[in-house]
Scaffold this active site. Structure first.
Site, PDB file in Angstrom:
ATOM      1  N   HIS A   1      -3.692  -4.763   0.601  1.00 21.79           N
ATOM      2  CA  HIS A   1      -3.032  -5.624   1.900  1.00 21.79           C
ATOM      3  C   HIS A   1      -3.079  -7.026   1.648  1.00 21.79           C
ATOM      4  CE1 HIS A   1      -2.478  -1.742   4.244  1.00 21.79           C
ATOM      5  NE2 HIS A   1      -3.390  -1.208   3.451  1.00 21.79           N
TER       6      HIS A   1
ATOM      7  N   CYS B   1       0.741  -1.229  -0.047  1.00 20.38           N
ATOM      8  CA  CYS B   1      -0.087  -0.143   0.023  1.00 20.38           C
ATOM      9  C   CYS B   1       0.892   1.163  -0.005  1.00 20.38           C
ATOM     10  CB  CYS B   1      -1.006   0.053   1.307  1.00 20.38           C
ATOM     11  SG  CYS B   1      -2.262   0.853   0.777  1.00 20.38           S
TER      12      CYS B   1
ATOM     13  N   GLU C   1      -1.554  -9.017   3.606  1.00 17.17           N
ATOM     14  CA  GLU C   1      -1.553  -9.778   4.806  1.00 17.17           C
ATOM     15  C   GLU C   1      -2.755 -10.156   5.580  1.00 17.17           C
ATOM     16  OE1 GLU C   1      -0.992  -6.404   3.953  1.00 17.17           O
ATOM     17  OE2 GLU C   1      -1.308  -5.259   5.544  1.00 17.17           O
TER      18      GLU C   1
HETATM   19  N1  GLN Z   1      -1.756   6.850   2.681  1.00 16.02           N
HETATM   20  C1  GLN Z   1      -2.067   6.094   1.548  1.00 16.02           C
HETATM   21  C2  GLN Z   1      -3.216   6.470   1.116  1.00 16.02           C
HETATM   22  O1  GLN Z   1      -4.387   6.538   1.595  1.00 16.02           O
HETATM   23  C3  GLN Z   1      -1.810   4.618   1.731  1.00 16.02           C
HETATM   24  C4  GLN Z   1      -2.865   3.830   2.906  1.00 16.02           C
HETATM   25  C5  GLN Z   1      -2.292   2.707   3.315  1.00 16.02           C
HETATM   26  O2  GLN Z   1      -1.107   2.474   3.086  1.00 16.02           O
HETATM   27  N2  GLN Z   1      -3.253   1.872   3.795  1.00 16.02           N
HETATM   28  O3  GLN Z   1      -3.732   5.842  -0.127  1.00 16.02           O
END
Ligand code: GLN
Length: 546
Positions: free
Chosen positions: A516, A380, A518
């Site tokens: 994500h 992410c 995970e």
């Molecule tokens: N801050 C980034 C976004 O909002 C990544 C978010 C995250 O890593 N969950 O896109």
């Protein structure tokens, strides 16, 4: 109708109630039963989405896009149950529902009260967990017995037995039996007090799970049983273990499966726990070792990255390797440089995150991984930072994400106004002036993989589905420029609009994903990307030794 197991906790928090609940789920699944799990949280936030990971730990995301308590992650890792909006209720959510009904006039002039209106709503919430013919519903009550906040939940579960029948409900209580060094003794008093507190509000536990750091001798069990009004076989020692995946095995050796069978009149077979024994064996006696540096912001509280930590361990299980996690504060890299923290790393990982703190340190760590050809996994925010690093240091762009620099010249990561949600079949719109609130891309989205890439090799299939929780996206305006220098867009949304995975040519293993992974990794089914990342980190090491 399903049988219900309610799990409460006493004495102190952090005894591992979530793990205990999940392990009971695993034990019952091993007996061939179908299990669904639910967490009732006494806090007032409507969901944990707004809670700081510093304070509360990770926010776990479900396929249907709910932001939930991290215990739901344990439930998914230990059982086949898949969580959704029906599996996590907070006091805030319960009150929200009741107040909405009151405003609508549903209560026809009644005075709306905690008993019966809030407790009725809680009972409805408990019933909602059984979405389709489950044998067992396991409900964990957050907090510790004696807290003011948990009272309505305890009252609701007390009443629940009355409604569905004595033989269909079991109360299990998790307590602590501490060893007092100076006295050289295990002490049962905290357990007695905690059970008394439960009995005062009308709940007599059927089973006690006693956390201890050493075996409970029979006379100790007997003492607890007499004081707490239980049979001696209902006092289970939940002894400390090396890995949480051993807990189902410990419960079985304490006879918990037989006890549940008897108390709930279950007609089942002897549990087959060989898959768990296998997982534990691989964790305890690995052949290889891998040192992974995780560069993040919330390195102080380990629960902030709970699923990530577990997924890395699962990647180790898949490769017969012990994975040593080295948490590096991104701000330390900013102050002292990457080399000092990364020189021993077999793999480098930048996880998800929000806000600009430590961003430059993360980007520096990624440059180090790219240039030194150390396997890199960006999740992410970790993918977004990898895109920024490459744009700056390889493509000479003055690049950033508009999250950190709203007026940057090359906004390689930005807020996309509209995107197609394949789950709902709707165009989702993001209001650009609201940085917070309901504008996140949340939950499962499909992704199409490109042949011949690391991603495709890892998954072995063309279409995958992964869970998201972010606002910012890759800016398609820069695709060609970055591709010309060796960035590969190995996973995109079915309409090709959203970049979901990127990799780098000419690097042993460098992969960033917008989702994500995970959240979907399980010890008995390690996630393909964690398997591949840990695999790459070990392969590097073998080559070095040759
Ligand atoms: N801050 C980034 C976004 O909002 C990544 C978010 C995250 O890593 N969950 O896109």
């Amino acid at each position: 109708m399903p049988k219900y197991i309610f799990i409460t906790g006493g004495v102190v928090s952090a005894l591992g109630k979530g793990i205990a609940a999940a392990a009971i789920g695993a034990l019952l699944e091993a007996k061939g039963l179908s299990v669904i799990m639910q967490k009732l949280d006494p806090y007032i936030n409507v969901d944990p989405g707004t809670l700081s990971p510093f304070e509360h730990g990770e926010v776990f995301v479900t396929d249907d896009g709910c932001e939930t308590d991290l215990d739901l992650g344990h439930y998914e890792r230990f059982t086949h149950a898949r969580m959704s909006v029906f599996n996590n209720y907070t006091t805030g959510k319960i009150y929200n529902n009741v107040i909405t009904k009151e405003r609508r006039g549903d209560y026809l002039g009644d005075t709306v009260q905690v008993v019966p209106h809030i407790t009725d709503e809680i009972k409805e919430a408990i019933k909602s967990a059984d979405t389709g013919g489950y044998d067992i519903v396991i409900v964990e009550i957050g907090g510790t017995v004696g807290d003011i906040e948990s009272l309505p939940f305890l009252e609701a579960i007390r009443q629940f037995r009355y409604h569905v029948g004595r033989e269909n409900v079991l109360y299990a209580h998790l307590t602590l039996v501490p060893y007092i060094k100076t006295a050289g003794e295990l002490k049962t008093k905290p357990t007695q007090h905690s059970v008394n507190e439960l009995r005062e509000i009308g709940i007599q536990p059927d089973i006690l799970l006693c956390r201890t750091d050493r075996p409970l001798p029979p006379d100790m069990k007997k003492k607890i049983a007499i004081h707490c009004n239980l049979d001696i076989d209902a006092v289970i020692a939940a002894i400390d273990v090396e890995t949480v995946y051993e807990v189902p095995l410990v419960f079985k050796s304490e006879g918990l499966d037989k006890l549940l069978e008897k108390k709930l009149s279950l007609n089942t077979v002897e549990p087959n726990l060989s898959i768990w024994a296998d997982v534990v064996e691989k964790i305890k006696h690995p052949k290889f070792e891998s040192n992974i540096a995780i560069v993040g912001k919330y390195v102080g509280l380990r629960d902030s990255y709970k699923s990530l930590e577990e997924a890395l361990i699962h990647g180790g299980i898949a490769n017969n390797a012990r994975v040593n996690l080295h948490w590096v504060d991104a701000e330390d890299i900013e102050a002292k440089g990457a080399d000092r923290f990364m020189s021993e790393a077999d793999g480098i990982l930048v996880p998800g995150g929000f806000g600009s703190r430590g961003i430059e340190g993360k980007i520096e760590a990624i440059r180090y991984a790219r240039e030194k050809k150390i396997p890199y996994f960006g999740i992410c925010l970790g993918m977004q930072c990898a895109v920024i690093e490459f744009s700056r240091n390889v493509c000479n762009l003055s690049a950033n994400s508009t999250e950190f620099a709203p007026n940057v010249k090359a906004p390689v990561i930005y807020l996309m106004e509209k995107w197609y949600n394949h789950r709902t079949g709707r165009i989702e719109e993001r209001s650009l002036d609201s940085q917070m609130g309901g504008t996140m891309r949340l939950g499962a989205y499909p992704c199409i993989l490109k042949d011949g890439t690391h991603a495709f090799k890892a998954y072995g299939i063309k279409e995958i589905s992964e869970r998201h929780r972010h606002r910012y996206e890759f800016n398609n305006k820069y695709r060609e420029i970055l591709a010309a220098e060796g960035m590969v867009f190995s996973g995109v949304s079915p309409d090709g609009e959203l970049v979901e995975i990127m990799e780098l040519k000419g690097h042993p293993w460098f992969l960033g994903c917008q989702f994500h992974p995970e959240f979907k990794s399980r010890p008995i089914e390690p996630h393909p990307l964690f398997r591949a990342f840990i695999g790459a980190s070990i392969k590097e090491k073998r080559e070095l030794f040759q």
